[in-house]
Motif scaffolding. Structure first.
Motif, PDB file in Angstrom:
ATOM      1  N   LEU A 133     -25.504 -30.356  -9.119  1.00 21.64           N
ATOM      2  CA  LEU A 133     -24.103 -30.681  -9.362  1.00 21.64           C
ATOM      3  C   LEU A 133     -23.792 -32.111  -8.936  1.00 21.64           C
ATOM      4  O   LEU A 133     -23.177 -32.882  -9.688  1.00 21.64           O
ATOM      5  CB  LEU A 133     -23.198 -29.688  -8.625  1.00 21.64           C
ATOM      6  CG  LEU A 133     -21.702 -29.860  -8.859  1.00 21.64           C
ATOM      7  CD1 LEU A 133     -21.359 -29.604 -10.316  1.00 21.64           C
ATOM      8  CD2 LEU A 133     -20.932 -28.911  -7.955  1.00 21.64           C
ATOM      9  N   SER A 134     -24.235 -32.502  -7.752  1.00 21.61           N
ATOM     10  CA  SER A 134     -23.982 -33.845  -7.252  1.00 21.61           C
ATOM     11  C   SER A 134     -24.650 -34.904  -8.124  1.00 21.61           C
ATOM     12  O   SER A 134     -24.045 -35.921  -8.469  1.00 21.61           O
ATOM     13  CB  SER A 134     -24.485 -33.960  -5.814  1.00 21.61           C
ATOM     14  OG  SER A 134     -24.415 -35.284  -5.363  1.00 21.61           O
ATOM     15  N   ALA A 135     -25.900 -34.670  -8.495  1.00 20.26           N
ATOM     16  CA  ALA A 135     -26.623 -35.648  -9.322  1.00 20.26           C
ATOM     17  C   ALA A 135     -25.997 -35.761 -10.710  1.00 20.26           C
ATOM     18  O   ALA A 135     -25.908 -36.855 -11.266  1.00 20.26           O
ATOM     19  CB  ALA A 135     -28.087 -35.248  -9.433  1.00 20.26           C
ATOM     20  N   THR A 136     -25.537 -34.656 -11.265  1.00 25.22           N
ATOM     21  CA  THR A 136     -24.903 -34.692 -12.580  1.00 25.22           C
ATOM     22  C   THR A 136     -23.597 -35.468 -12.537  1.00 25.22           C
ATOM     23  O   THR A 136     -23.325 -36.281 -13.424  1.00 25.22           O
ATOM     24  CB  THR A 136     -24.666 -33.263 -13.099  1.00 25.22           C
ATOM     25  OG1 THR A 136     -25.901 -32.552 -13.102  1.00 25.22           O
ATOM     26  CG2 THR A 136     -24.096 -33.269 -14.494  1.00 25.22           C
ATOM     27  N   PRO A 146     -15.753 -39.090 -16.230  1.00 26.06           N
ATOM     28  CA  PRO A 146     -15.375 -38.400 -14.990  1.00 26.06           C
ATOM     29  C   PRO A 146     -16.341 -37.253 -14.681  1.00 26.06           C
ATOM     30  O   PRO A 146     -16.949 -36.668 -15.577  1.00 26.06           O
ATOM     31  CB  PRO A 146     -13.967 -37.877 -15.279  1.00 26.06           C
ATOM     32  CG  PRO A 146     -13.778 -37.961 -16.729  1.00 26.06           C
ATOM     33  CD  PRO A 146     -14.753 -38.952 -17.276  1.00 26.06           C
ATOM     34  N   GLY A 147     -16.463 -36.930 -13.415  1.00 32.46           N
ATOM     35  CA  GLY A 147     -17.401 -35.908 -12.971  1.00 32.46           C
ATOM     36  C   GLY A 147     -17.047 -34.500 -13.411  1.00 32.46           C
ATOM     37  O   GLY A 147     -17.893 -33.610 -13.365  1.00 32.46           O
ATOM     38  N   ALA A 148     -15.819 -34.279 -13.848  1.00 34.95           N
ATOM     39  CA  ALA A 148     -15.421 -32.935 -14.288  1.00 34.95           C
ATOM     40  C   ALA A 148     -16.211 -32.475 -15.505  1.00 34.95           C
ATOM     41  O   ALA A 148     -16.341 -31.272 -15.743  1.00 34.95           O
ATOM     42  CB  ALA A 148     -13.927 -32.910 -14.604  1.00 34.95           C
ATOM     43  N   TRP A 149     -16.778 -33.402 -16.259  1.00 34.17           N
ATOM     44  CA  TRP A 149     -17.609 -33.027 -17.405  1.00 34.17           C
ATOM     45  C   TRP A 149     -18.833 -32.238 -16.968  1.00 34.17           C
ATOM     46  O   TRP A 149     -19.445 -31.533 -17.772  1.00 34.17           O
ATOM     47  CB  TRP A 149     -18.050 -34.272 -18.176  1.00 34.17           C
ATOM     48  CG  TRP A 149     -16.985 -34.855 -19.043  1.00 34.17           C
ATOM     49  CD1 TRP A 149     -16.119 -35.865 -18.710  1.00 34.17           C
ATOM     50  CD2 TRP A 149     -16.658 -34.486 -20.371  1.00 34.17           C
ATOM     51  NE1 TRP A 149     -15.280 -36.129 -19.744  1.00 34.17           N
ATOM     52  CE2 TRP A 149     -15.592 -35.296 -20.798  1.00 34.17           C
ATOM     53  CE3 TRP A 149     -17.159 -33.536 -21.255  1.00 34.17           C
ATOM     54  CZ2 TRP A 149     -15.027 -35.188 -22.050  1.00 34.17           C
ATOM     55  CZ3 TRP A 149     -16.597 -33.437 -22.519  1.00 34.17           C
ATOM     56  CH2 TRP A 149     -15.543 -34.257 -22.897  1.00 34.17           C
ATOM     57  N   GLN A 153     -21.926 -27.778 -17.984  1.00 38.01           N
ATOM     58  CA  GLN A 153     -23.307 -27.277 -17.948  1.00 38.01           C
ATOM     59  C   GLN A 153     -23.396 -25.807 -17.562  1.00 38.01           C
ATOM     60  O   GLN A 153     -24.460 -25.204 -17.683  1.00 38.01           O
ATOM     61  CB  GLN A 153     -24.158 -28.127 -17.014  1.00 38.01           C
ATOM     62  CG  GLN A 153     -23.792 -28.031 -15.562  1.00 38.01           C
ATOM     63  CD  GLN A 153     -24.611 -28.976 -14.714  1.00 38.01           C
ATOM     64  OE1 GLN A 153     -25.711 -29.345 -15.085  1.00 38.01           O
ATOM     65  NE2 GLN A 153     -24.076 -29.364 -13.579  1.00 38.01           N
ATOM     66  N   TYR A 154     -22.299 -25.211 -17.144  1.00 40.10           N
ATOM     67  CA  TYR A 154     -22.311 -23.816 -16.740  1.00 40.10           C
ATOM     68  C   TYR A 154     -21.775 -22.870 -17.813  1.00 40.10           C
ATOM     69  O   TYR A 154     -21.584 -21.689 -17.556  1.00 40.10           O
ATOM     70  CB  TYR A 154     -21.551 -23.642 -15.422  1.00 40.10           C
ATOM     71  CG  TYR A 154     -22.157 -24.481 -14.334  1.00 40.10           C
ATOM     72  CD1 TYR A 154     -23.433 -24.202 -13.871  1.00 40.10           C
ATOM     73  CD2 TYR A 154     -21.495 -25.587 -13.822  1.00 40.10           C
ATOM     74  CE1 TYR A 154     -24.021 -24.995 -12.904  1.00 40.10           C
ATOM     75  CE2 TYR A 154     -22.071 -26.375 -12.858  1.00 40.10           C
ATOM     76  CZ  TYR A 154     -23.337 -26.074 -12.403  1.00 40.10           C
ATOM     77  OH  TYR A 154     -23.924 -26.864 -11.456  1.00 40.10           O
ATOM     78  N   GLY A 158     -22.066 -25.826 -23.622  1.00 38.26           N
ATOM     79  CA  GLY A 158     -21.747 -27.042 -22.886  1.00 38.26           C
ATOM     80  C   GLY A 158     -22.943 -27.716 -22.255  1.00 38.26           C
ATOM     81  O   GLY A 158     -22.960 -28.934 -22.072  1.00 38.26           O
ATOM     82  N   ASN A 159     -23.981 -26.935 -21.910  1.00 37.45           N
ATOM     83  CA  ASN A 159     -25.140 -27.561 -21.279  1.00 37.45           C
ATOM     84  C   ASN A 159     -25.866 -28.500 -22.232  1.00 37.45           C
ATOM     85  O   ASN A 159     -26.500 -29.451 -21.797  1.00 37.45           O
ATOM     86  CB  ASN A 159     -26.095 -26.513 -20.698  1.00 37.45           C
ATOM     87  CG  ASN A 159     -26.503 -25.477 -21.703  1.00 37.45           C
ATOM     88  OD1 ASN A 159     -26.247 -25.604 -22.897  1.00 37.45           O
ATOM     89  ND2 ASN A 159     -27.129 -24.425 -21.218  1.00 37.45           N
ATOM     90  N   ILE A 160     -25.756 -28.269 -23.534  1.00 36.64           N
ATOM     91  CA  ILE A 160     -26.355 -29.196 -24.503  1.00 36.64           C
ATOM     92  C   ILE A 160     -25.581 -30.512 -24.503  1.00 36.64           C
ATOM     93  O   ILE A 160     -26.171 -31.597 -24.559  1.00 36.64           O
ATOM     94  CB  ILE A 160     -26.370 -28.564 -25.914  1.00 36.64           C
ATOM     95  CG1 ILE A 160     -27.259 -27.316 -25.894  1.00 36.64           C
ATOM     96  CG2 ILE A 160     -26.855 -29.556 -26.957  1.00 36.64           C
ATOM     97  CD1 ILE A 160     -27.180 -26.485 -27.136  1.00 36.64           C
ATOM     98  N   ILE A 161     -24.272 -30.439 -24.402  1.00 37.32           N
ATOM     99  CA  ILE A 161     -23.442 -31.642 -24.346  1.00 37.32           C
ATOM    100  C   ILE A 161     -23.762 -32.442 -23.095  1.00 37.32           C
ATOM    101  O   ILE A 161     -23.922 -33.670 -23.144  1.00 37.32           O
ATOM    102  CB  ILE A 161     -21.948 -31.267 -24.391  1.00 37.32           C
ATOM    103  CG1 ILE A 161     -21.625 -30.583 -25.716  1.00 37.32           C
ATOM    104  CG2 ILE A 161     -21.061 -32.484 -24.184  1.00 37.32           C
ATOM    105  CD1 ILE A 161     -20.268 -29.931 -25.761  1.00 37.32           C
TER     106      ILE A 161
END
Length: 194
Positions: A133-136, A146-149, A153-154, A158-161
């Motif tokens: 999560l932190s690295a993403t 922004p980090g909310a994107w 991944q969950y 969305g994980n493909i995006i």
């Protein structure tokens, strides 16, 4: 003058950070023409490798206000994957070995060791989740998003995006996340960890 990458205090006339070695450049911001903001150059004199990227994943597990380059992200993820595989193989090997070593009289010892193995597995899963999560979030900051994107991944599609975002090159132009945006709580927490 503080380095925006590692937070080390540097002399005011220094051009490179004394801890991480990254070059510091002063630029004028558009909103405040009189203010000078120190921004580190993304390209470092140090080569990114598997060991340093994996170490960075552990060091910045609770740091969401920084940026992370594409090479650091992918090498860090590879390092986390290899460490997770190593831990899983060690636990599986120990389970098979313990089935042959322990008999009915040492059942309680086997239960204690099994509980310890479960603790190691759960701790590893939580640590890998937090590091991912932190690295993403830091990688998204590096491309100007922004980090909310990272929450995408969950969900199944969305994980493909997010994967496509992780493959994008760094964005230096008009990237407001280039300056460290660590919250006050995060800065205090990192001081306590140090």
């Amino acid at each position: 003058m503080f380095c925006r990458i590692c937070g080390t205090k540097n002399p005011s006339d220094s051009k490179f950070c004394i801890k991480c070695g990254r070059e510091l450049v002063t630029i004028m911001t558009e909103s405040e023409p009189e203010a000078v903001v120190e921004v580190p150059v993304v390209k470092s004199r140090q080569r990114t490798n598997l060991l340093s990227s994996t170490k960075l994943m552990f060091q910045d597990i609770f740091r969401y206000g920084k940026c992370m380059s594409r090479a650091e992200y992918w090498l860090g993820m590879l390092g986390l994957f290899l460490l997770s595989i190593g831990i899983c193989l060690e636990i599986v090997g120990y389970v098979f070995l313990s089935r042959y070593l322990f008999d009915q009289e040492s059942y309680y010892m086997f239960r204690i060791i099994s509980c310890f193995e479960l603790f190691i597995i759960v701790t590893t899963i939580i640590a890998v989740f937090l590091m991912n999560l932190s690295a993403t979030v830091r990688r998204l900051h590096d491309i100007g998003l922004p980090g909310a994107w990272s929450l995408l991944q969950y969900i199944p599609i969305g994980n493909i995006i997010v994967l496509v975002f992780m493959c994008q090159p760094s964005s230096n132009k008009n990237n407001r996340y280039r300056l460290e945006t660590q919250s006050e709580f995060g800065k205090k927490f990192m001081e306590l960890l140090a």
